[in-house]
Structure formats: structure tokens, C-alpha cells
Design an enzyme around this catalytic site. Structure first.
Site, mmCIF file in Angstrom:
data_model
loop_
_atom_site.group_PDB
_atom_site.id
_atom_site.type_symbol
_atom_site.label_atom_id
_atom_site.label_comp_id
_atom_site.label_asym_id
_atom_site.label_seq_id
_atom_site.Cartn_x
_atom_site.Cartn_y
_atom_site.Cartn_z
ATOM 1 N N ALA A 139 0.810 -1.215 0.000
ATOM 2 C CA ALA A 139 0.000 0.000 0.000
ATOM 3 C C ALA A 139 0.852 1.278 0.000
ATOM 4 O O ALA A 139 0.431 2.312 -0.522
ATOM 5 C CB ALA A 139 -0.924 -0.006 1.207
ATOM 6 N N SER A 197 4.645 -3.049 4.859
ATOM 7 C CA SER A 197 5.063 -3.236 6.257
ATOM 8 C C SER A 197 5.542 -4.676 6.484
ATOM 9 O O SER A 197 6.103 -4.982 7.527
ATOM 10 C CB SER A 197 3.889 -2.928 7.191
ATOM 11 O OG SER A 197 2.779 -3.727 6.835
ATOM 12 N N ILE A 203 -4.670 -3.359 -4.501
ATOM 13 C CA ILE A 203 -5.924 -3.738 -5.144
ATOM 14 C C ILE A 203 -6.424 -2.590 -6.019
ATOM 15 O O ILE A 203 -7.576 -2.555 -6.406
ATOM 16 C CB ILE A 203 -6.972 -4.081 -4.051
ATOM 17 C CG1 ILE A 203 -7.096 -2.916 -3.037
ATOM 18 C CG2 ILE A 203 -6.583 -5.366 -3.313
ATOM 19 C CD1 ILE A 203 -8.186 -3.119 -1.990
ATOM 20 N N ASP A 204 -5.518 -1.635 -6.304
ATOM 21 C CA ASP A 204 -5.953 -0.367 -6.899
ATOM 22 C C ASP A 204 -5.817 -0.290 -8.414
ATOM 23 O O ASP A 204 -6.132 0.747 -9.010
ATOM 24 C CB ASP A 204 -5.191 0.800 -6.238
ATOM 25 C CG ASP A 204 -3.672 0.611 -6.290
ATOM 26 O OD1 ASP A 204 -3.163 -0.057 -7.218
ATOM 27 O OD2 ASP A 204 -2.989 1.132 -5.385
ATOM 28 N N GLN A 256 0.423 -6.518 -3.411
ATOM 29 C CA GLN A 256 -0.643 -6.673 -2.416
ATOM 30 C C GLN A 256 -1.724 -5.625 -2.677
ATOM 31 O O GLN A 256 -2.742 -5.612 -2.000
ATOM 32 C CB GLN A 256 -0.088 -6.444 -1.009
ATOM 33 C CG GLN A 256 0.924 -7.479 -0.554
ATOM 34 C CD GLN A 256 1.543 -7.057 0.762
ATOM 35 O OE1 GLN A 256 2.490 -6.275 0.806
ATOM 36 N NE2 GLN A 256 1.007 -7.555 1.851
ATOM 37 N N HIS A 277 -3.957 -9.958 -3.620
ATOM 38 C CA HIS A 277 -5.158 -9.626 -2.849
ATOM 39 C C HIS A 277 -6.302 -9.148 -3.739
ATOM 40 O O HIS A 277 -7.215 -8.481 -3.275
ATOM 41 C CB HIS A 277 -4.825 -8.577 -1.778
ATOM 42 C CG HIS A 277 -3.887 -9.101 -0.727
ATOM 43 N ND1 HIS A 277 -3.174 -8.290 0.119
ATOM 44 C CD2 HIS A 277 -3.542 -10.364 -0.393
ATOM 45 C CE1 HIS A 277 -2.432 -9.035 0.936
ATOM 46 N NE2 HIS A 277 -2.631 -10.285 0.636
#
Ligand code: NAD
Ligand code: ZN
Length: 260
Positions: A33, A207, A112-113, A110, A132
Site C-alpha cells: 500500500a 510493512s 488492489i488499486d 498486495q 489480494h
């Protein structure tokens, strides 16, 4: 010289990132993210991130409760649609450039955009591995029928709810992997293959606490690839990385001195 010498003995500079990239023949990117915050999409764990504002919906609750399902659509369609408004940033473009030049083989994400697909990656169906899922469309959980978000939003706004699948009566859900939902098998296998085949694995903006996704940098490192982590704060895998850069992604990648 093994990269770990850089990490242990030298102050890590952007020049060493440039060297590592130019010496590698098969790079795999792994994005979280944090890559998209510079496109205006908040991450989960930074202060003010999504988690400080709303609790994630568990998959089992979505399946069993119509109220929970409608709450998830309410969240999706209320307020500003940050994902729809977002544009790829310099980090997405550097990744696209390295993939299109053949020096990098893929990006495991990861996110989803859909911003990797929008960043100009050629053959993105094969080069972008979404662990994801994708929030820009929806699917029937039973028959996989594809639904456009705009169509569902119109139905939600006129009917007050999103109806079940018009083909089979199954539940329609945003095409993301929710907490408690199984990981997509094909994507997991592709990510594993890519992690084993690369000579350089670069983490950008994660992270590295969400498993099984965070196991891929470990797999690549264990198999002999160099591991670079670029994240503004420390991660649990910094200690196994060959190069760790705690900086903003855009500023860091811009120093690779390409023209964007
Ligand atoms: P995360 O929120 O757990 O971690 C993001 C990390 O990026 C943090 O450590 C933060 O310090 C760092 N970061 C943020 N902006 C940065 C910047 N500009 N430069 C450098 N570092 C920066 O994210 P995660 O590890 O991807 O896990 C969260 C889960 O949430 C993912 O599984 C993903 O599916 C989902 N998610 C996706 C999006 C998206 O698609 N854009 C947004 C929010 C959450
Ligand atoms: Zn269906």
C-alpha cells in the site's frame, strides 16, 4: 561482491541502489500500500491510515450476513472513490519501465488499486500478480461473472442494495481477497515461481507483516536473490535484506535518474 557487504560496511546510498539494479538480470518487484500513498490512496498502517478509521470486514461475516454485505457496499460507494481518482506515480512508472525493458520480469502486488495495470506495463495479465485481488471490479462468488463497479453503484444508489448475481443468484463481491478468504491459488503459485527465478527482489512500501504475502521476500532471499527493501519505516525483514532504504519511495526511485 555480495550485496550484504554494502549493507554491512557502507552507508547505503541511492548510488548503491542504482548499481544493484543495473547489475541484475531478472528483477521481481513486490509492492504494498505504501507505493500508492503518493497517488493519494491511504495505506493501512500509517497514522491516519485506513485502519485507524474503520475495522476490516471478515469474509465469513460478509458471506453470512446481508447487513454486513450492504455495509461493505455502503463503505465502497460512500464518499470519494480515491482508487478511481488515483493515477500511477513515479514508483509505478519506474517499475513499468524496468518490466517493459525486460530487466524485470514481474511485479507481485498486495495492492488492489489497478495502478500497475494503468502504469503502462505491457502484457500486464502476465506481468502483474495480484495477491489480494482488484477493487476496481466485482465478481460473483459462485460463477465468477464479472460486474463493473459503475453498474453496481447505480443499482446500489437506486435500490439501496447490490442485488445477487443475475446469472446464478450467487453473492456478488468486490474482486478483492478479504480477511479470512483463501488466497488465490494460481497467483500464489506464480508469485512463488517468480520469487525463485529472480536474482533481485525489491520490496516497495510494505510493512511486511501480512502473511502469506510477506513470505515471498523470504523465499527469494533464501534462494540466493539479493533483497532490497524500500520503506519509510523499519520492517520485520530488514535484518535479512541486503539493502534497506528508509525513505519516501518516489524520492528514492527518482534518483535512479530516468526521465519521467
Ligand atoms: P501497510 O499499510 O501495512 O504498509 C505500508 C507501508 O508503506 C508502511 O510501513 C508505511 O510506512 C510505508 N509507506 C507508506 N507510504 C510510503 C512512501 N511514500 N514511501 C515509503 N514508504 C511508505 O501495507 P501493506 O503491507 O500493503 O498491507 C496492507 C494490505 O492492505 C495489503 O494487503 C493491501 O491488500 C491492502 N491495501 C491496499 C491498498 C492499495 O491497493 N493501494 C491501500 C490500502 C490497503
Ligand atoms: Zn453468479
Amino acid at each position: 561482491m555480495p550485496l550484504s557487504c554494502y549493507a554491512a560496511a557502507m552507508k547505503l546510498t541511492d548510488t548503491s541502489l542504482k548499481d544493484v539494479v543495473s547489475q541484475s538480470r531478472r528483477i521481481v518487484f513486490f509492492t504494498g500500500a505504501g507505493l500508492s500513498t503518493e497517488s493519494g490512496i491511504p495505506d493501512f498502517r500509517s497514522p491516519g491510515g485506513l485502519w485507524s478509521r474503520m475495522k476490516p470486514i471478515q469474509f465469513q461475516d460478509f458471506l453470512t450476513s446481508d447487513t454486513v454485505r450492504q455495509e461493505s457496499w455502503r463503505r465502497r460507494f460512500s464518499g470519494e472513490n480515491t482508487i478511481k481518482l488515483a493515477q500511477p506515480n513515479v514508483g509505478h512508472k519506474v517499475i513499468a519501465k524496468l518490466i517493459n525493458s525486460g530487466q524485470a520480469s514481474s511485479v507481485i502486488t498486495q495492492n488492489i488499486d489497478n495502478l500497475h495495470q494503468e502504469s503502462g506495463i505491457e502484457d500486464s495479465d502476465n506481468r502483474v500478480i495480484e495477491l489480494h485481488g482488484n477493487a476496481t471490479y466485482a465478481k460473483c462468488l459462485d460463477c465468477d461473472e464479472h460486474y463493473e463497479m459503475d453498474q453496481l453503484e447505480q443499482q446500489y444508489k437506486s435500490l439501496g442494495s447490490v442485488p445477487d448475481c443475475s446469472s446464478c443468484g450467487g453473492i456478488i463481491k468486490t474482486a478483492t481477497i478479504s480477511f479470512g478468504q483463501s488466497m488465490p491459488e494460481k497467483e500464489m503459485q506464480r508469485a512463488q515461481r517468480e520469487s525463485l527465478a529472480c536474482d533481485l527482489f525489491i520490496v516497495l512500501g510494505s510493512s511486511l507483516v501480512v502473511y502469506p504475502a510477506a513470505s515471498f521476500p523470504e523465499i527469494a532471499r533464501r534462494n540466493g536473490a539479493n533483497l532490497v527493501i524500500i520503506n519509510r519505516e523499519a520492517t520485520p525483514l530488514d535484518n535479512i535484506a541486503d539493502l534497506v532504504i528508509h525513505e519516501e519511495i518516489g524520492a528514492c526511485l527518482s534518483t535512479l535518474s530516468w526521465d519521467f
